[in-house]
Write a protein that holds these residues in place. Structure first.
Motif, PDB file in Angstrom:
ATOM      1  N   GLN A 110      14.149   2.779  -3.980  1.00  0.00           N
ATOM      2  CA  GLN A 110      15.032   1.877  -3.233  1.00  0.00           C
ATOM      3  C   GLN A 110      14.292   1.232  -2.049  1.00  0.00           C
ATOM      4  OE1 GLN A 110      18.897   3.344  -2.047  1.00  0.00           O
ATOM      5  NE2 GLN A 110      19.088   4.627  -3.890  1.00  0.00           N
ATOM      6  N   TRP A 111      13.508   2.033  -1.348  1.00  0.00           N
ATOM      7  CA  TRP A 111      12.747   1.543  -0.188  1.00  0.00           C
ATOM      8  C   TRP A 111      11.782   0.425  -0.618  1.00  0.00           C
ATOM      9  CZ3 TRP A 111      12.438   3.001   5.090  1.00  0.00           C
ATOM     10  CH2 TRP A 111      11.358   2.475   5.799  1.00  0.00           C
ATOM     11  N   LYS A 112      11.022   0.687  -1.677  1.00  0.00           N
ATOM     12  CA  LYS A 112      10.049  -0.297  -2.148  1.00  0.00           C
ATOM     13  C   LYS A 112      10.732  -1.590  -2.576  1.00  0.00           C
ATOM     14  CE  LYS A 112       6.568   3.057  -3.623  1.00  0.00           C
ATOM     15  NZ  LYS A 112       5.854   3.652  -4.774  1.00  0.00           N
ATOM     16  N   ALA A 113      11.882  -1.459  -3.232  1.00  0.00           N
ATOM     17  CA  ALA A 113      12.609  -2.640  -3.671  1.00  0.00           C
ATOM     18  C   ALA A 113      13.092  -3.459  -2.470  1.00  0.00           C
ATOM     19  CB  ALA A 113      13.795  -2.235  -4.541  1.00  0.00           C
ATOM     20  N   LYS A 114      13.555  -2.779  -1.406  1.00  0.00           N
ATOM     21  CA  LYS A 114      14.045  -3.489  -0.223  1.00  0.00           C
ATOM     22  C   LYS A 114      12.884  -4.192   0.492  1.00  0.00           C
ATOM     23  CE  LYS A 114      17.339  -4.611   2.646  1.00  0.00           C
ATOM     24  NZ  LYS A 114      18.230  -3.612   3.255  1.00  0.00           N
ATOM     25  N   ILE A 115      11.767  -3.523   0.622  1.00  0.00           N
ATOM     26  CA  ILE A 115      10.593  -4.113   1.272  1.00  0.00           C
ATOM     27  C   ILE A 115      10.122  -5.342   0.511  1.00  0.00           C
ATOM     28  CG2 ILE A 115       8.163  -3.713   1.846  1.00  0.00           C
ATOM     29  CD1 ILE A 115      10.200  -2.327   3.732  1.00  0.00           C
ATOM     30  N   ALA A 116      10.095  -5.223  -0.827  1.00  0.00           N
ATOM     31  CA  ALA A 116       9.658  -6.351  -1.648  1.00  0.00           C
ATOM     32  C   ALA A 116      10.631  -7.524  -1.525  1.00  0.00           C
ATOM     33  CB  ALA A 116       9.543  -5.910  -3.104  1.00  0.00           C
ATOM     34  N   ALA A 117      11.928  -7.216  -1.492  1.00  0.00           N
ATOM     35  CA  ALA A 117      12.935  -8.280  -1.388  1.00  0.00           C
ATOM     36  C   ALA A 117      12.823  -9.029  -0.063  1.00  0.00           C
ATOM     37  CB  ALA A 117      14.331  -7.683  -1.538  1.00  0.00           C
ATOM     38  N   LEU A 118      12.399  -8.336   1.009  1.00  0.00           N
ATOM     39  CA  LEU A 118      12.255  -8.969   2.323  1.00  0.00           C
ATOM     40  C   LEU A 118      10.898  -9.636   2.494  1.00  0.00           C
ATOM     41  CD1 LEU A 118      13.930  -6.228   4.570  1.00  0.00           C
ATOM     42  CD2 LEU A 118      14.879  -8.467   3.957  1.00  0.00           C
ATOM     43  N   GLY A 119      10.010  -9.483   1.529  1.00  0.00           N
ATOM     44  CA  GLY A 119       8.680 -10.091   1.599  1.00  0.00           C
ATOM     45  C   GLY A 119       7.803  -9.469   2.657  1.00  0.00           C
ATOM     46  N   LEU A 120       7.946  -8.150   2.883  1.00  0.00           N
ATOM     47  CA  LEU A 120       7.147  -7.466   3.897  1.00  0.00           C
ATOM     48  C   LEU A 120       5.898  -6.862   3.268  1.00  0.00           C
ATOM     49  CD1 LEU A 120       9.990  -5.610   5.843  1.00  0.00           C
ATOM     50  CD2 LEU A 120       8.993  -7.855   6.334  1.00  0.00           C
ATOM     51  N   THR A 121       4.864  -6.731   4.073  1.00  0.00           N
ATOM     52  CA  THR A 121       3.603  -6.125   3.647  1.00  0.00           C
ATOM     53  C   THR A 121       3.225  -5.037   4.647  1.00  0.00           C
ATOM     54  OG1 THR A 121       2.856  -8.191   2.660  1.00  0.00           O
ATOM     55  CG2 THR A 121       1.168  -6.532   3.113  1.00  0.00           C
ATOM     56  N   PHE A 122       2.713  -3.929   4.143  1.00  0.00           N
ATOM     57  CA  PHE A 122       2.315  -2.833   5.024  1.00  0.00           C
ATOM     58  C   PHE A 122       0.873  -3.022   5.467  1.00  0.00           C
ATOM     59  CE2 PHE A 122       1.002   1.550   6.032  1.00  0.00           C
ATOM     60  CZ  PHE A 122       1.993   1.861   6.958  1.00  0.00           C
ATOM     61  N   ASP A 123       0.692  -3.091   6.784  1.00  0.00           N
ATOM     62  CA  ASP A 123      -0.641  -3.219   7.381  1.00  0.00           C
ATOM     63  C   ASP A 123      -1.176  -1.805   7.612  1.00  0.00           C
ATOM     64  OD1 ASP A 123      -2.850  -3.469   9.088  1.00  0.00           O
ATOM     65  OD2 ASP A 123      -2.046  -5.289  10.024  1.00  0.00           O
ATOM     66  N   THR A 124      -2.133  -1.406   6.794  1.00  0.00           N
ATOM     67  CA  THR A 124      -2.641  -0.033   6.863  1.00  0.00           C
ATOM     68  C   THR A 124      -3.307   0.245   8.204  1.00  0.00           C
ATOM     69  OG1 THR A 124      -3.031  -0.102   4.482  1.00  0.00           O
ATOM     70  CG2 THR A 124      -4.103   1.664   5.712  1.00  0.00           C
ATOM     71  N   ALA A 125      -4.053  -0.683   8.734  1.00  0.00           N
ATOM     72  CA  ALA A 125      -4.759  -0.478  10.010  1.00  0.00           C
ATOM     73  C   ALA A 125      -3.770  -0.277  11.151  1.00  0.00           C
ATOM     74  CB  ALA A 125      -5.674  -1.668  10.289  1.00  0.00           C
ATOM     75  N   ALA A 126      -2.724  -1.082  11.139  1.00  0.00           N
ATOM     76  CA  ALA A 126      -1.727  -0.975  12.210  1.00  0.00           C
ATOM     77  C   ALA A 126      -0.646   0.055  11.894  1.00  0.00           C
ATOM     78  CB  ALA A 126      -1.081  -2.340  12.449  1.00  0.00           C
TER      79      ALA A 126
END
Length: 314
Positions: free
Chosen positions: A288-304
């Motif tokens: 569910q989390w991954k689907a919500k993140i994808a729907a919002l067009g968010l990207t995880f910045d590993t460094a930050a």
């Protein structure tokens, strides 16, 4: 429909059991200690049982007689069907099978390979009928025979042909009766000496209490109660686990529903990671989390170590 095994609700159930042992060791008396038994005396051996331990019985001379007797209207007073011995039951099935189709027999009157296969399937069907339709406990009694395996002697159930591979299939429990000194025992765990079968916490070797004047013949009745008490414990544990699963799913779904943008996603990470998971909640909520993140067009910045809008991440 794919179902979660923790949804199982039936605590008490009917039990299918195999008992094996040498002649004269008390297998029939033990089998008749089951709850409210009907003795299906295929061996015509009821006279070898002490009169005080005898139970209502039939003595079928053919498999047709068994099928005619095992009707719901005849069995209202009984909770357990005891087939004694199952080896003789299978012999009656073999004669019946050859009458059904002569190709199941050979010239000497024995079963052909196809005949053994047919009888094995018929045995399983009879057990299923008694269990699922008649809703009875089943106890099948077998004589034991010795087989040499190198320097070792192993105990096996005495039955001809490949049918021996079918008789274990429907059983919940299977034990070999032996004598250790003056004690009779029944073993429910596989060992070098014999095959056995234990489920729902019924494992290892049980001592069978000696029967004396006035003592009840109720070993299997108590064993079946133990089996079902363990089943009830499983159901209670499953219910508790299901409740915890529902609660964490609600908490996790609420956290995910509150994610609107990168800032709320970052704020949601600590409480989401702190959830105490049960059953399949981790996999489901992560999806569910991954689907919500994808729907919002968010990207995880590993460094930050935080989420950003896709355009910022670029």
């Amino acid at each position: 429909m794919i179902r979660n095994p923790n949804d199982i609700q039936d605590g008490a159930k009917k039990i299918r059991m195999l008992i094996a042992g040498y002649p004269g060791i008390g297998k029939s008396t033990l089998a008749l200690s089951a709850p409210r038994p009907l003795h299906i005396d295929c061996d015509f051996g009821i006279d070898r049982i002490e009169p005080r331990y005898r139970m209502p019985y039939i003595q079928p001379r053919s498999y047709d007689e068994i099928l005619n007797d095992l009707k719901p209207e005849n069995l209202k007073d009984f909770e357990t069907l005891v087939f004694d011995t199952a080896g003789k039951l299978i012999t009656l099935m073999g004669l019946w099978a050859i009458k059904q189709n002569p190709k199941y027999g050979q010239r000497d009157g024995s079963l052909s390979l196809k005949g053994y296969g047919f009888v094995g399937r018929e045995f399983v069907q009879l057990m299923d009928y008694c269990f699922y339709e008649l809703k009875k406990n089943i106890v099948v009694v077998f004589h034991a025979t010795e087989e040499k395996d190198g320097d070792n002697t192993r105990l096996r159930i005495k039955v001809e042909g490949q049918t021996k591979n079918n008789v274990w299939e429907p059983m919940d429990l299977g034990g070999f009766v032996e004598m250790y000194g003056n004690d009779r025992t029944i073993g429910f765990s596989n060992c070098e000496k014999y095959f056995a079968k234990g489920t729902r916490g019924i494992h290892g070797v049980y001592k069978i209490p000696a029967l004396g004047p006035g003592s009840p013949n109720d070993f299997l009745t108590k064993l079946f109660e133990e089996y079902n008490s363990k089943a009830a414990e499983e159901v209670a544990a499953n219910a508790k686990e299901n409740e915890a699963y529902e609660q964490v799913m609600q908490e996790g779904s609420k956290i995910i529903a509150g994610i609107k943008d990168a800032d709320t996603a970052n704020a949601a990470m600590p409480p989401f990671k702190a959830l105490q998971h049960h059953l399949t909640s981790r996999q489901e909520l992560n999806a569910q989390w991954k689907a919500k993140i994808a729907a919002l067009g968010l990207t995880f910045d590993t460094a930050a170590a935080q989420y950003k809008p896709a355009e910022e991440a670029q």
